[in-house]
Design a protein around this motif. Sequence first.
Motif, PDB file in Angstrom:
ATOM      1  N   ASP A 287       0.690   4.068  -2.872  1.00 49.19           N
ATOM      2  CA  ASP A 287      -0.084   5.166  -2.291  1.00 49.19           C
ATOM      3  C   ASP A 287      -0.394   6.275  -3.283  1.00 49.19           C
ATOM      4  O   ASP A 287      -1.533   6.709  -3.423  1.00 49.19           O
ATOM      5  CB  ASP A 287       0.651   5.729  -1.073  1.00 49.19           C
ATOM      6  N   ARG A 288       0.593   6.749  -3.998  1.00 44.29           N
ATOM      7  CA  ARG A 288       0.397   7.876  -4.917  1.00 44.29           C
ATOM      8  C   ARG A 288      -0.311   7.471  -6.210  1.00 44.29           C
ATOM      9  O   ARG A 288      -0.694   8.344  -6.994  1.00 44.29           O
ATOM     10  CB  ARG A 288       1.729   8.536  -5.230  1.00 44.29           C
TER      11      ARG A 288
ATOM     12  N   PRO B  13      -4.508  10.186  -3.246  1.00 42.58           N
ATOM     13  CA  PRO B  13      -3.605   9.254  -2.567  1.00 42.58           C
ATOM     14  C   PRO B  13      -4.289   8.589  -1.369  1.00 42.58           C
ATOM     15  O   PRO B  13      -5.057   9.221  -0.644  1.00 42.58           O
ATOM     16  CB  PRO B  13      -2.441  10.140  -2.125  1.00 42.58           C
ATOM     17  N   LEU B  14      -4.012   7.313  -1.203  1.00 40.56           N
ATOM     18  CA  LEU B  14      -4.686   6.516  -0.184  1.00 40.56           C
ATOM     19  C   LEU B  14      -4.453   7.054   1.219  1.00 40.56           C
ATOM     20  O   LEU B  14      -5.368   7.088   2.040  1.00 40.56           O
ATOM     21  CB  LEU B  14      -4.227   5.059  -0.291  1.00 40.56           C
ATOM     22  N   ASN B  15      -3.243   7.518   1.504  1.00 30.56           N
ATOM     23  CA  ASN B  15      -2.958   7.972   2.870  1.00 30.56           C
ATOM     24  C   ASN B  15      -3.680   9.270   3.213  1.00 30.56           C
ATOM     25  O   ASN B  15      -3.688   9.678   4.368  1.00 30.56           O
ATOM     26  CB  ASN B  15      -1.455   8.079   3.139  1.00 30.56           C
TER      27      ASN B  15
ATOM     28  N   LEU C 276       0.823  -1.207   0.000  1.00 30.24           N
ATOM     29  CA  LEU C 276       0.000   0.000   0.000  1.00 30.24           C
ATOM     30  C   LEU C 276       0.862   1.263   0.000  1.00 30.24           C
ATOM     31  O   LEU C 276       0.536   2.237  -0.687  1.00 30.24           O
ATOM     32  CB  LEU C 276      -0.962  -0.001   1.182  1.00 30.24           C
ATOM     33  N   HIS C 277       1.965   1.238   0.747  1.00 28.54           N
ATOM     34  CA  HIS C 277       2.895   2.378   0.729  1.00 28.54           C
ATOM     35  C   HIS C 277       3.467   2.581  -0.674  1.00 28.54           C
ATOM     36  O   HIS C 277       3.553   3.709  -1.157  1.00 28.54           O
ATOM     37  CB  HIS C 277       4.039   2.183   1.728  1.00 28.54           C
TER      38      HIS C 277
ATOM     39  N   LEU D 201      -2.775   3.920   6.795  1.00 26.26           N
ATOM     40  CA  LEU D 201      -2.339   2.761   6.005  1.00 26.26           C
ATOM     41  C   LEU D 201      -2.150   1.501   6.846  1.00 26.26           C
ATOM     42  O   LEU D 201      -2.495   0.403   6.400  1.00 26.26           O
ATOM     43  CB  LEU D 201      -1.073   3.088   5.220  1.00 26.26           C
TER      44      LEU D 201
END
Length: 159
Positions: free
Chosen positions: A27-28, A33-35, A23-24, A40
């Motif tokens: 992320d972008r 972006p997920l965060n 996921l990190h 996360l």
Amino acid sequence: MNSDEHLQLSINGSTVMQVLVHLHACDRCFIPPLNNRVDLLEYAEKIALRATRFEAWTGGELSALLACYTNDLARTNAFITSVSVIPAAQGQGLADALLTAAINYVRDQRFETIELEVASENVAARNLYIKAGFFMVSEHNGTETMRLALQEKFENGNL
């Protein structure tokens, strides 16, 4: 991803930490972006503990992940919560392969539908889902809810 690296597909093979690292790395790639939307670590834990995970591995790295909640006991609706591919593996059909595997799995489990949410501006993801047969059922604040019907109901309600 090098062409000489072996691709392996699996279901539920990843750990919380492997999901978190993935996921990190992705992320972008999420829009937004997920965060910006979730913690996360908490999300990785939730996915690892509660979702059915369809995975593509390359050289021991989790290259692509599709997480789907299949915990509806009535088997009415499954929900795809995440589809992600690391940047180095994008454009190789991994998301399509995992989406096909997830659809087949959920259909075999006799769910009626699969739903997901996608950012309206995420054209690539929307096109992937439309190609697989999903259609938009609602839109709210730039997010579309899409659905795929899996089972035909007969008039008496039996499948």
